[in-house]
Design an enzyme around this catalytic site. Structure first.
Site, PDB file in Angstrom:
ATOM      1  N   GLY A  65      43.564  52.817  45.410  1.00 19.21           N
ATOM      2  CA  GLY A  65      43.221  54.143  45.913  1.00 19.21           C
ATOM      3  C   GLY A  65      43.986  55.188  45.141  1.00 19.21           C
ATOM      4  O   GLY A  65      45.185  55.056  44.968  1.00 19.21           O
ATOM      5  N   HIS A  66      43.268  56.155  44.607  1.00 17.62           N
ATOM      6  CA  HIS A  66      44.007  57.278  44.064  1.00 17.62           C
ATOM      7  C   HIS A  66      43.273  58.567  44.366  1.00 17.62           C
ATOM      8  O   HIS A  66      42.060  58.565  44.551  1.00 17.62           O
ATOM      9  CB  HIS A  66      44.334  57.113  42.583  1.00 17.62           C
ATOM     10  CG  HIS A  66      43.174  56.904  41.684  1.00 17.62           C
ATOM     11  ND1 HIS A  66      42.916  55.696  41.092  1.00 17.62           N
ATOM     12  CD2 HIS A  66      42.222  57.747  41.273  1.00 17.62           C
ATOM     13  CE1 HIS A  66      41.841  55.811  40.350  1.00 17.62           C
ATOM     14  NE2 HIS A  66      41.393  57.035  40.437  1.00 17.62           N
TER      15      HIS A  66
ATOM     16  N   GLN B  61      45.968  48.432  40.708  1.00 18.65           N
ATOM     17  CA  GLN B  61      47.230  47.733  41.032  1.00 18.65           C
ATOM     18  C   GLN B  61      48.164  47.722  39.810  1.00 18.65           C
ATOM     19  O   GLN B  61      47.947  48.487  38.884  1.00 18.65           O
ATOM     20  CB  GLN B  61      46.981  46.311  41.542  1.00 18.65           C
ATOM     21  CG  GLN B  61      46.344  46.230  42.916  1.00 18.65           C
ATOM     22  CD  GLN B  61      44.840  46.287  42.902  1.00 18.65           C
ATOM     23  OE1 GLN B  61      44.201  45.650  42.102  1.00 18.65           O
ATOM     24  NE2 GLN B  61      44.266  47.049  43.799  1.00 18.65           N
TER      25      GLN B  61
ATOM     26  N   ASP C 269      50.579  51.885  42.057  1.00 20.75           N
ATOM     27  CA  ASP C 269      50.919  53.277  42.410  1.00 20.75           C
ATOM     28  C   ASP C 269      51.760  53.971  41.349  1.00 20.75           C
ATOM     29  O   ASP C 269      52.611  54.810  41.672  1.00 20.75           O
ATOM     30  CB  ASP C 269      51.657  53.339  43.766  1.00 20.75           C
ATOM     31  CG  ASP C 269      50.931  52.578  44.843  1.00 20.75           C
ATOM     32  OD1 ASP C 269      49.714  52.749  44.937  1.00 20.75           O
ATOM     33  OD2 ASP C 269      51.582  51.798  45.579  1.00 20.75           O
TER      34      ASP C 269
ATOM     35  N   LYS D 138      48.467  56.010  37.764  1.00 24.80           N
ATOM     36  CA  LYS D 138      47.409  55.738  36.772  1.00 24.80           C
ATOM     37  C   LYS D 138      46.240  56.714  36.932  1.00 24.80           C
ATOM     38  O   LYS D 138      45.599  57.067  35.961  1.00 24.80           O
ATOM     39  CB  LYS D 138      46.852  54.313  36.966  1.00 24.80           C
ATOM     40  CG  LYS D 138      47.846  53.214  36.702  1.00 24.80           C
ATOM     41  CD  LYS D 138      47.230  51.852  36.913  1.00 24.80           C
ATOM     42  CE  LYS D 138      46.905  51.515  38.353  1.00 24.80           C
ATOM     43  NZ  LYS D 138      48.039  51.407  39.270  1.00 24.80           N
TER      44      LYS D 138
HETATM   45  P1  IMP Z   1      46.069  42.898  48.892  1.00 22.92           P
HETATM   46  O1  IMP Z   1      45.673  43.275  47.488  1.00 22.92           O
HETATM   47  O2  IMP Z   1      45.499  43.826  49.919  1.00 22.92           O
HETATM   48  O3  IMP Z   1      45.808  41.456  49.173  1.00 22.92           O
HETATM   49  O4  IMP Z   1      47.662  43.069  49.025  1.00 22.92           O
HETATM   50  C1  IMP Z   1      48.570  42.226  48.333  1.00 22.92           C
HETATM   51  C2  IMP Z   1      49.788  42.994  47.858  1.00 22.92           C
HETATM   52  O5  IMP Z   1      49.397  43.902  46.839  1.00 22.92           O
HETATM   53  C3  IMP Z   1      50.448  43.850  48.934  1.00 22.92           C
HETATM   54  O6  IMP Z   1      51.837  43.906  48.674  1.00 22.92           O
HETATM   55  C4  IMP Z   1      49.843  45.226  48.716  1.00 22.92           C
HETATM   56  O7  IMP Z   1      50.670  46.257  49.200  1.00 22.92           O
HETATM   57  C5  IMP Z   1      49.758  45.233  47.201  1.00 22.92           C
HETATM   58  N1  IMP Z   1      48.713  46.125  46.691  1.00 22.92           N
HETATM   59  C6  IMP Z   1      47.384  45.887  46.633  1.00 22.92           C
HETATM   60  N2  IMP Z   1      46.736  46.927  46.073  1.00 22.92           N
HETATM   61  C7  IMP Z   1      47.672  47.822  45.755  1.00 22.92           C
HETATM   62  C8  IMP Z   1      47.616  49.099  45.106  1.00 22.92           C
HETATM   63  O8  IMP Z   1      46.566  49.611  44.702  1.00 22.92           O
HETATM   64  N3  IMP Z   1      48.829  49.734  44.949  1.00 22.92           N
HETATM   65  C9  IMP Z   1      49.998  49.183  45.343  1.00 22.92           C
HETATM   66  N4  IMP Z   1      50.093  48.003  45.937  1.00 22.92           N
HETATM   67  C10 IMP Z   1      48.940  47.315  46.140  1.00 22.92           C
END
Ligand code: IMP
Length: 427
Positions: free
Chosen positions: A40-41, A222, A13, A16
């Site tokens: 997601g953006h 991410q 977040d 990007k």
């Molecule tokens: P997962 O990717 O859904 O397995 O989540 C694992 C961790 O990564 C959690 O803390 C999520 O909040 C974080 N996370 C996954 N994708 C994003 C993203 O695009 N932005 C911010 N945090 C993310």
């Protein structure tokens, strides 16, 4: 070949999307190489807001080829929903290629993600609930389906049967409902006609692009601190958001990335659980959250907010070879009397110059801060670096000094126009 990789330098977040969209207009090919619809953006174009989860940012330009590459986990239903959503908003041409090697994320992955998080209780990861971890687990276990399986009915059915045979036992053990092969196949048949035309060997395609010197943008998802190996494990995602992972996730050689633009916020945020040494629990944290609209794009969760952490950024620069920095949301810090910046940590009273790799030690670190003077002026309309208030410039320059790389871009608002360009990249 002229290539640029965009990497988030914190916990995701970082903003990007705005810079990716900016550079996508100069690219011939835009590639997503890891993660799935946990990302997601939103992109604002001609006053309209579009939400992207899986599709790369070049999707609005019919002349740009958009690639969902080998290292991704793709939920076919979410992808079709995203395509349909964009069609409803007027996007007519989808210049898209989907890797036949990309992992297919299916409904049982989502169910397992939820069941597992519920079972973990207080030790939960705080995932986005999109099934990302379970899908990558199946890839590593050699149990997963790949997008290429959609091209071969027999293979699709037998791979699904093999996977469900094991996955259903896990779901039943969690007290959750098992899945029927026939139901999933039926659902897949509904979306397959929309996806099959795009599925191909993207790695061969990208190697051709390399031979033809095409301009390729690698869009990160991410952030580095969520890297499965180098982040704050286990509070991480299940792929590597580092630019150094691009070759293996795309089927391209090591030298493919010419420049890496590390994107960071002027402060820090994270969603989900896990250590966060500079986290703020006070009114300043709330102010930053509201001013920066720090609520998740995918899950709408309020993001945890804290001061900038240079120890994190130094580490990330070193492990991923960041060549330039894009500094986002500098305007959000305006109005504060003083701004703290973490320059390193103490552990048990002793200064350390490394980032502990285990959660128990990392949870114990005390941030060491310098306090910088704030600025009162609204900087959201500043176009030239020299027109920034002295203290805002000082903030930028402290970051450059600490990281030893130039801050090439400074974002002072959500609009494309609200970007100070100090150095042109990917020309
Ligand atoms: P997962 O990717 O859904 O397995 O989540 C694992 C961790 O990564 C959690 O803390 C999520 O909040 C974080 N996370 C996954 N994708 C994003 C993203 O695009 N932005 C911010 N945090 C993310």
């Amino acid at each position: 070949m002229s290539t640029l990789a965009i990497e988030g330098m914190q916990w995701g977040d970082e903003g990007k999307g705005k810079l990716t969209d900016y550079f996508a207009s100069r690219a011939e090919v835009v590639v997503r190489s890891q993660g799935g619809n946990n990302a997601g953006h939103s992109i604002v174009r001609d006053g309209k807001r579009y939400a992207l989860r899986l599709l790369p940012s070049g999707i609005f330009n019919p002349d740009v080829v958009n690639v969902l590459a080998d290292g991704m986990v793709i939920n076919p239903f979410a992808l079709v929903e995203e395509i349909e959503g964009l069609k409803a908003q007027g996007v007519t041409k989808f210049n898209l290629l989907i890797s036949n090697r990309a992992s297919m994320l299916l409904p049982y992955h989502v169910a397992i993600d939820h069941a597992r998080e519920a079972m973990l209780g207080n030790s939960k990861i705080g995932t986005t609930g999109r099934g990302i971890g379970p899908c990558y687990e199946d890839k590593a276990a050699r149990l997963g389906l790949r997008m290429g399986d959609l091209l071969d009915e027999k293979q699709l059915e037998s791979r699904l049967e093999g996977a469900l045979n094991i996955k259903n036992r896990e779901l039943i053990a969690y007290g959750a409902e098992p899945f029927k092969k026939e139901d999933i196949l039926k659902q897949l048949h509904e979306v397959m006609p929309s996806l099959i035309p795009f599925i191909t060997d993207t790695s061969a395609y990208l190697r051709d692009c390399l031979k033809q010197n095409k301009k390729v943008l690698f869009e990160g998802a991410q952030g580095a601190m969520l890297c499965l190996t180098h982040g704050t494990y286990p509070y991480v995602t299940s792929s590597s958001p580092l630019a150094t992972a691009i070759p293996v996730n795309t089927g391209l050689p090591l030298t493919v990335v010419n420049e890496v633009l590390g994107v960071m916020k002027a402060y820090t945020t994270r969603v989900g659980e896990g250590p966060f040494p500079t986290e703020l629990f006070d009114e300043i944290g709330n102010e930053i959250r509201e001013k920066g609209h720090e609520y998740g794009t995918v899950t709408k969760r309020p993001r945890r907010v804290g001061w900038l952490d240079l120890a994190v950024l130094r580490y990330v620069k070193e492990i991923s070879g960041i060549t330039h920095v894009g500094l986002m949301l500098l305007d959000v810090l305006g109005g504060l009397d003083q701004i703290k910046v973490c320059t390193g940590y103490k552990i048990d009273g002793k200064l350390i110059d490394y980032m502990p790799c285990d959660v128990p030690s990392y949870s114990k670190v005390e941030p060491v801060y310098v306090t910088l003077p704030g600025w009162k002026e609204d900087i959201s309309n500043v176009l030239n670096y020299d027109d920034l208030p002295q203290n805002a410039k000082r903030y930028v320059e402290e970051i450059e000094k600490a990281l030893g790389v130039s801050v090439a871009m400074v974002s002072v608002g959500p609009d494309h126009k609200q970007t100070i360009i100090r150095e042109e990249l990917f020309k």
